[in-house]
Design a protein around this motif. Structure first.
Motif, PDB file in Angstrom:
ATOM      1  N   ASP A 152      96.467  93.883  77.977  1.00  0.00           N
ATOM      2  CA  ASP A 152      97.071  95.158  77.583  1.00  0.00           C
ATOM      3  C   ASP A 152      97.606  95.127  76.157  1.00  0.00           C
ATOM      4  N   TYR A 153      98.168  93.994  75.753  1.00  0.00           N
ATOM      5  CA  TYR A 153      98.743  93.888  74.408  1.00  0.00           C
ATOM      6  C   TYR A 153      97.753  93.365  73.378  1.00  0.00           C
ATOM      7  N   LEU A 154      96.481  93.267  73.780  1.00  0.00           N
ATOM      8  CA  LEU A 154      95.386  92.904  72.884  1.00  0.00           C
ATOM      9  C   LEU A 154      95.569  91.541  72.226  1.00  0.00           C
ATOM     10  N   VAL A 155      96.122  90.597  72.963  1.00  0.00           N
ATOM     11  CA  VAL A 155      96.252  89.243  72.438  1.00  0.00           C
ATOM     12  C   VAL A 155      95.249  88.290  73.083  1.00  0.00           C
ATOM     13  N   MET A 156      94.365  88.852  73.924  1.00  0.00           N
ATOM     14  CA  MET A 156      93.356  88.026  74.577  1.00  0.00           C
ATOM     15  C   MET A 156      92.040  88.796  74.614  1.00  0.00           C
ATOM     16  N   ALA A 157      90.997  88.164  74.092  1.00  0.00           N
ATOM     17  CA  ALA A 157      89.652  88.737  74.175  1.00  0.00           C
ATOM     18  C   ALA A 157      89.076  88.436  75.559  1.00  0.00           C
ATOM     19  N   ILE A 158      88.001  89.101  75.871  1.00  0.00           N
ATOM     20  CA  ILE A 158      87.313  88.897  77.145  1.00  0.00           C
ATOM     21  C   ILE A 158      85.985  88.211  76.875  1.00  0.00           C
ATOM     22  N   ASP A 159      85.738  87.135  77.592  1.00  0.00           N
ATOM     23  CA  ASP A 159      84.472  86.409  77.502  1.00  0.00           C
ATOM     24  C   ASP A 159      83.646  86.770  78.734  1.00  0.00           C
ATOM     25  N   LEU A 160      82.649  87.597  78.539  1.00  0.00           N
ATOM     26  CA  LEU A 160      81.843  88.081  79.661  1.00  0.00           C
ATOM     27  C   LEU A 160      81.167  86.938  80.409  1.00  0.00           C
ATOM     28  N   LYS A 161      80.807  85.880  79.716  1.00  0.00           N
ATOM     29  CA  LYS A 161      80.180  84.731  80.386  1.00  0.00           C
ATOM     30  C   LYS A 161      81.151  84.083  81.364  1.00  0.00           C
ATOM     31  N   GLN A 162      82.420  83.995  81.008  1.00  0.00           N
ATOM     32  CA  GLN A 162      83.416  83.428  81.906  1.00  0.00           C
ATOM     33  C   GLN A 162      83.650  84.337  83.114  1.00  0.00           C
ATOM     34  N   ILE A 163      83.662  85.632  82.885  1.00  0.00           N
ATOM     35  CA  ILE A 163      83.853  86.565  83.990  1.00  0.00           C
ATOM     36  C   ILE A 163      82.690  86.449  84.969  1.00  0.00           C
ATOM     37  N   LYS A 164      81.474  86.430  84.450  1.00  0.00           N
ATOM     38  CA  LYS A 164      80.299  86.322  85.318  1.00  0.00           C
ATOM     39  C   LYS A 164      80.321  85.025  86.113  1.00  0.00           C
ATOM     40  N   HIS A 165      80.885  83.971  85.517  1.00  0.00           N
ATOM     41  CA  HIS A 165      80.965  82.681  86.194  1.00  0.00           C
ATOM     42  C   HIS A 165      81.905  82.738  87.398  1.00  0.00           C
ATOM     43  N   HIS A 166      82.979  83.510  87.278  1.00  0.00           N
ATOM     44  CA  HIS A 166      84.009  83.548  88.324  1.00  0.00           C
ATOM     45  C   HIS A 166      83.933  84.765  89.236  1.00  0.00           C
ATOM     46  N   ALA A 167      83.237  85.803  88.824  1.00  0.00           N
ATOM     47  CA  ALA A 167      83.206  87.047  89.600  1.00  0.00           C
ATOM     48  C   ALA A 167      82.169  86.980  90.715  1.00  0.00           C
ATOM     49  N   PRO A 168      82.407  87.714  91.779  1.00  0.00           N
ATOM     50  CA  PRO A 168      81.384  87.805  92.830  1.00  0.00           C
ATOM     51  C   PRO A 168      80.098  88.406  92.253  1.00  0.00           C
ATOM     52  N   ALA A 169      78.966  87.988  92.748  1.00  0.00           N
ATOM     53  CA  ALA A 169      77.663  88.436  92.231  1.00  0.00           C
ATOM     54  C   ALA A 169      77.507  89.953  92.293  1.00  0.00           C
ATOM     55  N   GLU A 170      78.108  90.587  93.283  1.00  0.00           N
ATOM     56  CA  GLU A 170      77.936  92.036  93.433  1.00  0.00           C
ATOM     57  C   GLU A 170      78.813  92.853  92.482  1.00  0.00           C
ATOM     58  N   HIS A 171      79.715  92.217  91.761  1.00  0.00           N
ATOM     59  CA  HIS A 171      80.572  92.941  90.813  1.00  0.00           C
ATOM     60  C   HIS A 171      80.023  92.764  89.406  1.00  0.00           C
ATOM     61  N   THR A 172      79.551  93.845  88.826  1.00  0.00           N
ATOM     62  CA  THR A 172      79.038  93.787  87.458  1.00  0.00           C
ATOM     63  C   THR A 172      80.048  94.424  86.514  1.00  0.00           C
ATOM     64  N   ILE A 173      80.083  93.920  85.315  1.00  0.00           N
ATOM     65  CA  ILE A 173      80.939  94.446  84.255  1.00  0.00           C
ATOM     66  C   ILE A 173      80.021  95.009  83.180  1.00  0.00           C
ATOM     67  N   HIS A 174      80.267  96.242  82.762  1.00  0.00           N
ATOM     68  CA  HIS A 174      79.437  96.839  81.719  1.00  0.00           C
ATOM     69  C   HIS A 174      79.816  96.213  80.377  1.00  0.00           C
ATOM     70  N   PRO A 175      78.846  95.614  79.686  1.00  0.00           N
ATOM     71  CA  PRO A 175      79.146  94.938  78.413  1.00  0.00           C
ATOM     72  C   PRO A 175      79.756  95.854  77.353  1.00  0.00           C
ATOM     73  N   ALA A 176      79.451  97.146  77.389  1.00  0.00           N
ATOM     74  CA  ALA A 176      80.016  98.065  76.395  1.00  0.00           C
ATOM     75  C   ALA A 176      81.535  98.140  76.509  1.00  0.00           C
ATOM     76  N   PHE A 177      82.068  98.045  77.719  1.00  0.00           N
ATOM     77  CA  PHE A 177      83.518  98.065  77.892  1.00  0.00           C
ATOM     78  C   PHE A 177      84.142  96.792  77.322  1.00  0.00           C
ATOM     79  N   VAL A 178      83.497  95.661  77.539  1.00  0.00           N
ATOM     80  CA  VAL A 178      83.977  94.384  76.995  1.00  0.00           C
ATOM     81  C   VAL A 178      83.928  94.426  75.469  1.00  0.00           C
ATOM     82  N   ASP A 179      82.835  94.933  74.916  1.00  0.00           N
ATOM     83  CA  ASP A 179      82.711  95.047  73.453  1.00  0.00           C
ATOM     84  C   ASP A 179      83.823  95.930  72.884  1.00  0.00           C
ATOM     85  N   TYR A 180      84.135  97.025  73.572  1.00  0.00           N
ATOM     86  CA  TYR A 180      85.197  97.927  73.125  1.00  0.00           C
ATOM     87  C   TYR A 180      86.535  97.192  73.095  1.00  0.00           C
TER      88      TYR A 180
END
Length: 81
Positions: free
Chosen positions: A41-69
């Motif tokens: 929320d305070y923008l002090v941490m970026a999101i690494d989509l590769k790490q999320i995909k590693h830990h997230a359930p296979a059925e939960h997808t994250i749209h890369p455009a939101f991560v890029d934003y």
């Protein structure tokens, strides 16, 4: 929590309000601990989509455009310092 229980929070990757116009949909949400939620929320941490995909359930997808934003906001916040 005061009772010692662990819990998680849902974070909208592209915020819903404040002029961001994010959407309230599953591929714009990640589940994080309260500490990471504040960092996001305070923008002090970026999101690494590769790490999320590693830990997230296979059925939960994250749209890369939101991560890029989100990551663009983090970079912009660091340039202001």
């Amino acid at each position: 929590m005061p009772n010692g229980q662990f819990y998680a929070e849902a974070h909208h990757i592209k915020p819903l309000g404040k002029g961001h116009h994010g959407e309230d949909r599953a591929d714009n949400i990640i589940i994080v601990c309260p500490s990471c939620h504040a960092k996001l929320d305070y923008l002090v941490m970026a999101i690494d989509l590769k790490q999320i995909k590693h830990h997230a359930p296979a059925e939960h997808t994250i749209h890369p455009a939101f991560v890029d934003y989100h990551n663009a906001l983090v970079k912009k916040a660091y340039r202001k310092k």
